[in-house]
Structures are given as structure tokens and as C-alpha cells.
Design a protein around this motif. Sequence first.
Motif: not given
Length: 369
Positions: A146-165
Motif C-alpha cells: 500500500f505504501m509503495v503504490l501510494v508513493t508511486v501514484y503521488l510521484a506520477i500524479a503530482f511530484e516527488w515532494r508531494m509524495a514524500l510529504a
Amino acid sequence: MSLRNIGHRLYQGEVSFDFVGRRKLWYSISGVIVLVAAIGLAMGLHLGIEFKGGSVYTVQKQGLSIAQAQDVANEITGGTTAQVQQLGDGKIRIQVSSEEKVSGPAFVEELSKDLGVQAKDIDAQVIGPSWGEQISQKALLGLVIFMVLVTVYLAIAFEWRMALAALVALIHDLLITIGVYALVGFEVTPGTVIGFLTILGYSLYDTVVVFDTVKENTRGITKQNRRTYSEAANHALNQTLVRSINTTVVALLPVAALLFIGGGLLGAGTLNDISLALFIGLAAGAYSSICVATPLLAQLKEQTPEMKALAKRVAQRRAADAKAAEAAQAAGESPEDAEDGEDEPAGMVGQRHQPVNRSRTKGRPSGKR
């Protein structure tokens, strides 16, 4: 003033709460809460037999209380590790861990004798430790996926900083929920794991809504010099504040009914495991999306060269505006006139908007005959 009016004023920017600017305060509060939760987690979770193995005995007898069943179970096991819960329809569930050296048939025989019920009326289920270990591994694997998929999705849909936050906010919510669960001493069951995954999804949903508004407000932000990224992100946070509060309150009300009415007043102990996880997780998720995720995103973005240059231009403009306002005040002009003069782009050539002096044309012939 109604909540609707407050929401409209927040959306229009007429009222604003500086969440991003007070990020050190929110970080300190979160740090204290996470520390307390970590202390509770260090004390250990009370795992159910689904994870550590054991036996479950269900007894139905009129007038049988939890205290009586607890005393009988402790006498049979010779300890105090047996867990007793009251189910619906007057049933009592007794859980005995696999660590107790009491065989299932022997426990059923002693239980039927002490409680005065027939052995065939006692429902016995045995769960092996190996099966519980598999359940634990699958629960952990599901959480990692779940955590990995969430991070990948946010990095693609927004950017890596949003995914990290967002990932930091999710871990924040998970630690708080598990820590409170450990402090309260509730039993961790598969329903608890479901509750954990549910609150992570809710927290992510609330965070994504805020981030989407931040993305809209900061599109092309480097082309202006009126506000910084942190100010634009804080404005987006205020625009979605009432929505986040309303969503959280509406979600907490039925969960609170499950926890306090169903588990507390009605004695349905099976509801406590999932309802407590949902209640703590929903509250922590709303807090993290407002006070952790967005301030952390703004802090990460302000470290980029583009946003540093923007902050410098904004500071220079505000210093120039303040200086112009002081000069205008000294000259007897209004600050608005000085700001209007500053806003006019330099080097603009063409027709200027000047006030019309109607007295200049008064009495002149129009040229028509």
C-alpha cells in the motif's frame, strides 16, 4: 457567523489561518504525540490469537457474567492470560493463547464442569501459531505494498515532494494509531488491521484533496512577485479547511457510535478493535493533512532555487511597496494611488487611462451642423 460564511471567506482569502507559517509548532506537537505513541508501542502490542495462535471457546449460558467466566478460565489455565469477551445473544468468548499448556479437550471438560454446561454446547476452535505467523506476514506485506503504490501514484500524479510529504503523514498517522492502541491495551485482531488500512486510505484522500488545490494555486507562481509558495499553499489549505473539518466530523460520528455506544454501552466487544483504530486514525489523518503534510510540502518546495528566487522577489516588491506607501503618505497621497502607480508595467507605451475633465469640453461645439 455561520460555518458556510466562514468557509466562503476562507476560500476568498478574506480570512486566513497561518498553518504553514506555524509549522514548527505543529511539528513539535506531532513529535510529542509520536513519542508517547512510541513509548506505548515499546511496551508491546496485545496480539490476538489470530496472530500468535491459541484456542477460542464460545459458551452460551443464561446469567453467565464475564467475571465468572474469567475466574473459571484463570483457574483452569493457572494464570491470567485468558481473555474473555461478551458477544451478542448472551454468548461468552474465552480466548486462551498457545503458550498455555492446556489441551483443548481438557479445557472443554473443565469448563463444562465448572460452568455447569454440557461439553457439546461449547464451541471450540484451535488456531495454530504457524497460521498466525502467516497472517502477520500478510498484514505487513499488504501495508508495505500500500505504501509503495501510494508513493508511486503521488510521484506520477503530482511530484516527488508531494509524495514524500504524503508518505510522512501516513507514517505519522499509523504510528499514532498503533501507539494509542498499545497504550489502551486493546487486542490486535484482523479487524484492527482492516481499520489501519482504512484510516490510511482516508488520510491519503484528505491529503490529496489539499495537494490538488495547492497544485492549482501554485501553477505559474514563478511568473509573479506577489506571494511566495508557502503563502499560496497556505491559501489552498484555508480553501479546503472547512471541507476537511466537515468530512472528518461526518466520518467520526458513526465511528464514535460504534466505539462508545456499541462497544461501551451495549457491550459488543468485537466492535472495539476496528472502531478504536478508525476513531484515532481519522482524527490523526485530518490533523496530519492540515498541519503536517502541507507545511512539510511547502518547506521542501521553498528549498528549491526557483522558490528561493521567488521569495527574494516578493520581499523586494513588498519593501518597495512599503517605501512607496511611506512616500505617498508623506506627500499627502493615499497608499492606493502609490500602489496603482507601482503596478503599471514599466515601459508600457500607448493610451493612458486619465480622468476625464468634463469642464474642458463644456460649451464647445460638437462639430455637427
